[in-house]
Design a protein around this motif. Sequence first.
Motif, PDB file in Angstrom:
ATOM      1  N   SER A 163       2.917  13.025  -6.600  1.00 17.94           N
ATOM      2  CA  SER A 163       2.769  13.914  -8.436  1.00 17.94           C
ATOM      3  C   SER A 163       2.290  15.340  -7.310  1.00 17.94           C
ATOM      4  O   SER A 163       1.693  16.189  -7.192  1.00 17.94           O
ATOM      5  CB  SER A 163       1.323  13.549  -8.326  1.00 17.94           C
ATOM      6  OG  SER A 163       0.219  13.374  -8.090  1.00 17.94           O
ATOM      7  N   LEU A 164       1.925  15.532  -6.132  1.00 13.87           N
ATOM      8  CA  LEU A 164       1.328  16.721  -4.754  1.00 13.87           C
ATOM      9  C   LEU A 164       2.972  16.923  -4.732  1.00 13.87           C
ATOM     10  O   LEU A 164       3.042  17.828  -3.357  1.00 13.87           O
ATOM     11  CB  LEU A 164       0.672  16.780  -3.713  1.00 13.87           C
ATOM     12  CG  LEU A 164      -0.351  16.050  -4.196  1.00 13.87           C
ATOM     13  CD1 LEU A 164      -1.274  15.642  -3.075  1.00 13.87           C
ATOM     14  CD2 LEU A 164      -1.598  16.483  -5.333  1.00 13.87           C
ATOM     15  N   SER A 165       4.142  16.862  -5.010  1.00 13.01           N
ATOM     16  CA  SER A 165       5.375  16.679  -4.530  1.00 13.01           C
ATOM     17  C   SER A 165       5.447  16.903  -3.012  1.00 13.01           C
ATOM     18  O   SER A 165       6.305  17.790  -2.172  1.00 13.01           O
ATOM     19  CB  SER A 165       5.877  18.430  -4.747  1.00 13.01           C
ATOM     20  OG  SER A 165       5.925  18.477  -6.493  1.00 13.01           O
ATOM     21  N   LEU A 166       5.009  16.064  -2.949  1.00 15.79           N
ATOM     22  CA  LEU A 166       5.069  15.719  -1.311  1.00 15.79           C
ATOM     23  C   LEU A 166       5.593  13.824  -0.999  1.00 15.79           C
ATOM     24  O   LEU A 166       5.541  12.928  -2.384  1.00 15.79           O
ATOM     25  CB  LEU A 166       3.453  14.816  -0.836  1.00 15.79           C
ATOM     26  CG  LEU A 166       2.805  16.967  -0.823  1.00 15.79           C
ATOM     27  CD1 LEU A 166       1.064  16.162  -0.467  1.00 15.79           C
ATOM     28  CD2 LEU A 166       3.762  17.662   1.010  1.00 15.79           C
ATOM     29  N   SER A 167       6.043  13.758   0.313  1.00 13.41           N
ATOM     30  CA  SER A 167       6.321  12.133   0.481  1.00 13.41           C
ATOM     31  C   SER A 167       5.396  11.624   1.679  1.00 13.41           C
ATOM     32  O   SER A 167       5.355  12.577   2.773  1.00 13.41           O
ATOM     33  CB  SER A 167       7.911  12.582   0.620  1.00 13.41           C
ATOM     34  OG  SER A 167       8.030  13.068   2.148  1.00 13.41           O
ATOM     35  N   LEU A 168       5.976  10.392   1.484  1.00 13.11           N
ATOM     36  CA  LEU A 168       5.101   9.828   3.138  1.00 13.11           C
ATOM     37  C   LEU A 168       6.345   9.338   3.609  1.00 13.11           C
ATOM     38  O   LEU A 168       7.637   8.586   3.327  1.00 13.11           O
ATOM     39  CB  LEU A 168       4.569   8.611   1.650  1.00 13.11           C
ATOM     40  CG  LEU A 168       3.581   8.883   1.487  1.00 13.11           C
ATOM     41  CD1 LEU A 168       3.015   7.578   1.807  1.00 13.11           C
ATOM     42  CD2 LEU A 168       2.770   9.666   1.891  1.00 13.11           C
ATOM     43  N   SER A 169       6.334   9.721   4.851  1.00 12.08           N
ATOM     44  CA  SER A 169       7.483   9.295   5.723  1.00 12.08           C
ATOM     45  C   SER A 169       7.095   8.464   6.670  1.00 12.08           C
ATOM     46  O   SER A 169       8.108   7.198   7.315  1.00 12.08           O
ATOM     47  CB  SER A 169       8.501  10.189   6.587  1.00 12.08           C
ATOM     48  OG  SER A 169       6.460  10.740   7.348  1.00 12.08           O
ATOM     49  N   GLN A 170       6.081   7.928   6.559  1.00 12.68           N
ATOM     50  CA  GLN A 170       5.330   7.368   8.022  1.00 12.68           C
ATOM     51  C   GLN A 170       4.099   6.159   7.310  1.00 12.68           C
ATOM     52  O   GLN A 170       3.288   7.137   6.796  1.00 12.68           O
ATOM     53  CB  GLN A 170       5.348   7.567   9.338  1.00 12.68           C
ATOM     54  CG  GLN A 170       6.436   8.008   9.390  1.00 12.68           C
ATOM     55  CD  GLN A 170       5.993   7.743  11.690  1.00 12.68           C
ATOM     56  OE1 GLN A 170       5.474   7.000  12.361  1.00 12.68           O
ATOM     57  NE2 GLN A 170       6.690   9.055  12.169  1.00 12.68           N
ATOM     58  N   LEU A 171       3.669   5.145   7.582  1.00  7.20           N
ATOM     59  CA  LEU A 171       2.282   4.945   7.039  1.00  7.20           C
ATOM     60  C   LEU A 171       2.189   3.846   8.424  1.00  7.20           C
ATOM     61  O   LEU A 171       3.224   2.673   9.056  1.00  7.20           O
ATOM     62  CB  LEU A 171       2.838   4.200   5.551  1.00  7.20           C
ATOM     63  CG  LEU A 171       1.164   2.766   4.826  1.00  7.20           C
ATOM     64  CD1 LEU A 171       0.463   4.164   4.933  1.00  7.20           C
ATOM     65  CD2 LEU A 171       1.526   2.356   3.484  1.00  7.20           C
ATOM     66  N   ARG A 172       1.143   3.719   8.236  1.00  5.45           N
ATOM     67  CA  ARG A 172       0.455   2.503   9.944  1.00  5.45           C
ATOM     68  C   ARG A 172      -0.686   2.436   9.478  1.00  5.45           C
ATOM     69  O   ARG A 172      -2.176   2.622   8.813  1.00  5.45           O
ATOM     70  CB  ARG A 172       0.406   3.618  10.967  1.00  5.45           C
ATOM     71  CG  ARG A 172       1.240   4.262  11.614  1.00  5.45           C
ATOM     72  CD  ARG A 172       1.879   4.958  12.826  1.00  5.45           C
ATOM     73  NE  ARG A 172       2.660   5.902  13.123  1.00  5.45           N
ATOM     74  CZ  ARG A 172       2.919   5.857  15.093  1.00  5.45           C
ATOM     75  NH1 ARG A 172       2.060   6.338  15.421  1.00  5.45           N
ATOM     76  NH2 ARG A 172       3.657   6.831  15.312  1.00  5.45           N
ATOM     77  N   LEU A 173      -0.547   0.542   9.832  1.00  4.57           N
ATOM     78  CA  LEU A 173      -1.764   0.265   9.809  1.00  4.57           C
ATOM     79  C   LEU A 173      -2.741  -0.339  11.083  1.00  4.57           C
ATOM     80  O   LEU A 173      -1.893  -0.993  11.957  1.00  4.57           O
ATOM     81  CB  LEU A 173      -1.688  -1.095   8.938  1.00  4.57           C
ATOM     82  CG  LEU A 173      -3.071  -2.373   8.787  1.00  4.57           C
ATOM     83  CD1 LEU A 173      -3.895  -1.132   7.986  1.00  4.57           C
ATOM     84  CD2 LEU A 173      -2.793  -3.382   8.291  1.00  4.57           C
TER      85      LEU A 173
ATOM     86  N   TYR B 148       0.718  -1.028   0.267  1.00  5.97           N
ATOM     87  CA  TYR B 148       0.087   0.454  -0.026  1.00  5.97           C
ATOM     88  C   TYR B 148       0.702   1.031   0.036  1.00  5.97           C
ATOM     89  O   TYR B 148       0.414   2.003  -0.754  1.00  5.97           O
ATOM     90  CB  TYR B 148      -0.789  -0.372   1.168  1.00  5.97           C
ATOM     91  CG  TYR B 148      -2.032   0.853   0.779  1.00  5.97           C
ATOM     92  CD1 TYR B 148      -2.218   1.045  -0.146  1.00  5.97           C
ATOM     93  CD2 TYR B 148      -2.343   1.882   2.489  1.00  5.97           C
ATOM     94  CE1 TYR B 148      -3.558   2.158  -0.243  1.00  5.97           C
ATOM     95  CE2 TYR B 148      -3.500   3.033   1.950  1.00  5.97           C
ATOM     96  CZ  TYR B 148      -3.728   3.050   0.941  1.00  5.97           C
ATOM     97  OH  TYR B 148      -4.991   4.057   0.720  1.00  5.97           O
ATOM     98  N   TYR B 149       2.060   1.426   0.927  1.00  2.65           N
ATOM     99  CA  TYR B 149       2.616   2.780   1.225  1.00  2.65           C
ATOM    100  C   TYR B 149       3.548   2.266  -1.086  1.00  2.65           C
ATOM    101  O   TYR B 149       3.835   3.941  -1.009  1.00  2.65           O
ATOM    102  CB  TYR B 149       3.882   2.052   1.578  1.00  2.65           C
ATOM    103  CG  TYR B 149       5.394   2.669   1.377  1.00  2.65           C
ATOM    104  CD1 TYR B 149       4.787   4.041   2.336  1.00  2.65           C
ATOM    105  CD2 TYR B 149       6.529   2.842   1.162  1.00  2.65           C
ATOM    106  CE1 TYR B 149       6.408   5.695   2.215  1.00  2.65           C
ATOM    107  CE2 TYR B 149       7.247   3.096   0.767  1.00  2.65           C
ATOM    108  CZ  TYR B 149       7.122   5.014   1.095  1.00  2.65           C
ATOM    109  OH  TYR B 149       8.216   5.642   1.393  1.00  2.65           O
ATOM    110  N   GLN B 150       3.506   1.490  -1.342  1.00  2.00           N
ATOM    111  CA  GLN B 150       4.337   1.725  -2.753  1.00  2.00           C
ATOM    112  C   GLN B 150       3.253   1.900  -3.741  1.00  2.00           C
ATOM    113  O   GLN B 150       3.632   2.744  -5.113  1.00  2.00           O
ATOM    114  CB  GLN B 150       4.639   0.115  -3.361  1.00  2.00           C
ATOM    115  CG  GLN B 150       5.511   0.082  -2.494  1.00  2.00           C
ATOM    116  CD  GLN B 150       6.388  -1.126  -2.927  1.00  2.00           C
ATOM    117  OE1 GLN B 150       5.480  -2.176  -3.588  1.00  2.00           O
ATOM    118  NE2 GLN B 150       7.898  -1.788  -3.094  1.00  2.00           N
ATOM    119  N   ARG B 151       1.827   2.077  -3.441  1.00  2.00           N
ATOM    120  CA  ARG B 151       0.860   2.577  -4.601  1.00  2.00           C
ATOM    121  C   ARG B 151       0.365   3.653  -3.884  1.00  2.00           C
ATOM    122  O   ARG B 151       0.339   4.701  -5.135  1.00  2.00           O
ATOM    123  CB  ARG B 151      -0.717   1.886  -3.794  1.00  2.00           C
ATOM    124  CG  ARG B 151      -0.572   0.122  -4.336  1.00  2.00           C
ATOM    125  CD  ARG B 151      -2.183  -0.344  -4.317  1.00  2.00           C
ATOM    126  NE  ARG B 151      -2.907  -0.641  -3.396  1.00  2.00           N
ATOM    127  CZ  ARG B 151      -2.474  -2.055  -3.111  1.00  2.00           C
ATOM    128  NH1 ARG B 151      -1.929  -2.535  -2.728  1.00  2.00           N
ATOM    129  NH2 ARG B 151      -3.849  -1.861  -1.658  1.00  2.00           N
TER     130      ARG B 151
END
Length: 242
Positions: free
Chosen positions: A156-166, A146-149
């Motif tokens: 595309s919004l010039s943003l990066s993800l540093s954390q993802l939690r389920l 899901y992180y890769q998706r």
Amino acid sequence: MKKRNAWLGVVLLALLLGAGGRALWLWLDRPIERVSIRGEWEYVSADYLRTQLAPLVQDATWLSADLGELRQRALGIGWLNEVRISREWPNALVFELVEQVPVARWNDDFLLNPEGEPFAFAPLDAPEGLPDLSGPAGNSEEVLAYYQRLTPHFASLSLSLSQLRLEPRGAWRLQLGDGAWVMLGRRQHGERLARLSASWQRELASFSEHIRYIDLRYPNGVAVAWHGETDFQEREQQEVNE
């Protein structure tokens, strides 16, 4: 008489060969005196690998060593993804070691490889700059996928993800860079992400440094909490609108 002598000769020859073979085996099956390691590594060192492998071979002998069992035990060493072992005359074992490739942190104490499989990184330090993923045990592949998706959507919004939690109940939350958290919830992810994109491009990007939380778990619109606010209450425990 001749037949009897012939059989006696065969028996004596077999005994001699057996005794000789036994002596040869004992002569060859000497303690392992050298362990060679081969491979290309970015994160681990040869000294670390030698230290980890030494206890596995300290009581082994050259011919008697079970290479299959040794391989399984070596695969338990942190950072190793593949192990191949061969004997080298006269008293050495050769370990060909393939290093794990870390793509994310997982639940603080583990890293994930590209297949989403967790592996322990201690006693070494985790590499810097990896995204921090977390979730219930057994869900690492799902969270990484899901992180890769999500990554190209936010790129595309010039943003990066540093954390993802389920969360245990199935809700998702994520952090944008080192800034705002986004409460995505459990359902309607596509609609909620589209709503976030529209709001971000329209006005939220201009105030990104001041945003504490963005809550997408509403039927329409988004809720924004700003740094310094004291009356914002997280709705993590609520089932409604998630």
